[in-house]
Design an enzyme around this catalytic site. Structure first.
Site, PDB file in Angstrom:
ATOM      1  N   HIS A 186      -1.191   1.279   5.039  1.00  0.00           N
ATOM      2  CA  HIS A 186      -0.160   0.249   4.883  1.00  0.00           C
ATOM      3  C   HIS A 186      -0.775  -1.138   4.867  1.00  0.00           C
ATOM      4  CE1 HIS A 186       3.648  -1.968   5.900  1.00  0.00           C
ATOM      5  NE2 HIS A 186       4.139  -1.057   5.079  1.00  0.00           N
ATOM      6  N   CYS A 187      -1.843  -1.327   5.632  1.00  0.00           N
ATOM      7  CA  CYS A 187      -2.466  -2.643   5.767  1.00  0.00           C
ATOM      8  C   CYS A 187      -3.147  -3.114   4.490  1.00  0.00           C
ATOM      9  CB  CYS A 187      -3.502  -2.628   6.890  1.00  0.00           C
ATOM     10  SG  CYS A 187      -2.898  -2.065   8.483  1.00  0.00           S
TER      11      CYS A 187
END
Length: 349
Positions: free
Chosen positions: A333-334
């Protein structure tokens, strides 16, 4: 104008990423660098199975990026120092009063609180670059914030962390009211749920000081997936117990009590640096799919994939080994940032 950040489950136009470049995050040894390039590439190819991917590439890495990414990924050239697109890239928003308009929130990015080691001033310009590239209206903010520090349900609820948005290294003059007012102006959030802290590893020198996207996410209105550490030997055992107790007493923007679903951590407790923050919560929802973190533990990875498939009905879960990404300070996600699709006439009717 009435800006609103859609839920991650809403249709996407594409996903944005940034290709690694040499520096402290990628690693000093050639083998470390190759591992990093390969991990980012694997995520890009997994996302590209479901939707277009645009990769921002530093000029020094263009040849490598073209060779590794192939024809599956669109490449745009811009200077970078860091490559965590979720955090320095724009947070894309829609204007419900103007259905054909895309907005891009340009938060202030200072490298997660301007630690001495961070290189961030070049990548801090990427939000404006991406906005211009897609013709989005720029929504400028004076708030220091990162995309990994927020999660929304698309209906007015936002998850925040006291140690991120209220971090004196980020926003020394802010209080909850000011943060919430800015969230309302920029992403349409009318109800903020404040978590007191994030996972333990995230408070190390190379951490973000509590990003929510490794702890909890809203999978659908009223339903939250929460990282669950079941082993009392890990300090996150107590952290996640406390967070669950809090979330069970919260309501969202519509007044719904939250249903909290545990997403168990893998069995590994430590690496050479200390207690790990390996978390399946740090997945990306894409069109018709979910790109999930894997940690080399078949039983735990499969259990997480099953829970994610239940949380996002009708989506295919693809697991990518996220250990090289977590070793550099984050997860799937990052390193990704979704750009929502504009509503079309059929949707409006």
């Amino acid at each position: 104008m009435s800006w609103r950040m859609p839920a991650e489950t809403a249709p996407h136009e594409r996903t944005w990423m940034a290709f690694p470049r040499e520096g402290i995050t990628l690693g000093a040894e050639a083998s470390e660098r190759e591992e990093g390039y390969a991990a980012w590439t694997a995520v890009a190819h997994a996302v590209a199975e479901f939707e277009p991917v645009t990769m921002v590439v530093d000029p020094t890495e263009l040849g490598r990026a073209r060779r590794m990414l192939g024809s599956h990924v669109d490449i745009v050239e811009a200077p970078l120092d860091e490559f965590w697109m979720r955090d320095f890239g724009p947070t894309f928003v829609l204007d419900d009063e103007r259905p054909g308009v895309l907005g891009a929130v340009d938060w202030v990015f200072n490298g997660w609180g301007a630690p001495e080691w961070a290189e961030w001033k070049v990548s801090a310009e990427i939000a404006r670059f991406a906005a211009a590239h897609v013709g989005a209206e720029l929504v400028s903010s004076v708030l220091v914030n990162e995309g990994g520090g927020i999660h929304v349900d698309g209906e007015g609820t936002v998850l925040l962390t006291e140690t991120v948005q209220l971090d004196p290294r980020r926003n020394p003059y802010a209080d909850r009211a000011r943060i919430e007012a800015e969230m309302a102006r920029t992403i349409g959030a009318t109800k903020a749920i404040w978590l007191p802290r994030g996972l333990t590893r995230d408070y190390d020198d190379f951490g973000t000081n509590g990003h929510v996207d490794i702890v909890a996410t809203i999978t659908s209105p009223g339903r939250v997936l929460l990282h669950h550490q079941a082993d009392p030997a890990h300090p996150d055992f107590e952290v996640t117990r406390a967070l669950r107790a809090q979330l069970e007493g919260e309501t969202d923007a519509a007044g719904r009590a939250l249903e909290v679903v545990d997403l168990p951590a893998p069995a590994t407790l430590r690496d050479e640096e200390g207690f790990v923050d390996w978390s399946y919560v740090n997945h990306l929802v894409v069109n018709d799919g979910v790109v999930a973190c894997g940690f080399g533990e078949p039983e735990a990875d499969e259990r997480a994939a099953t829970i994610l498939a239940d949380a996002y009905p009708g989506r295919r879960v693809v697991t990518v080994d996220a250990r090289p990404i977590f070793a550099r300070g984050g997860g799937i996600h990052c390193i990704t940032q979704q750009q929502p699709a504009l509503p079309n006439e059929e949707t409006e009717r």
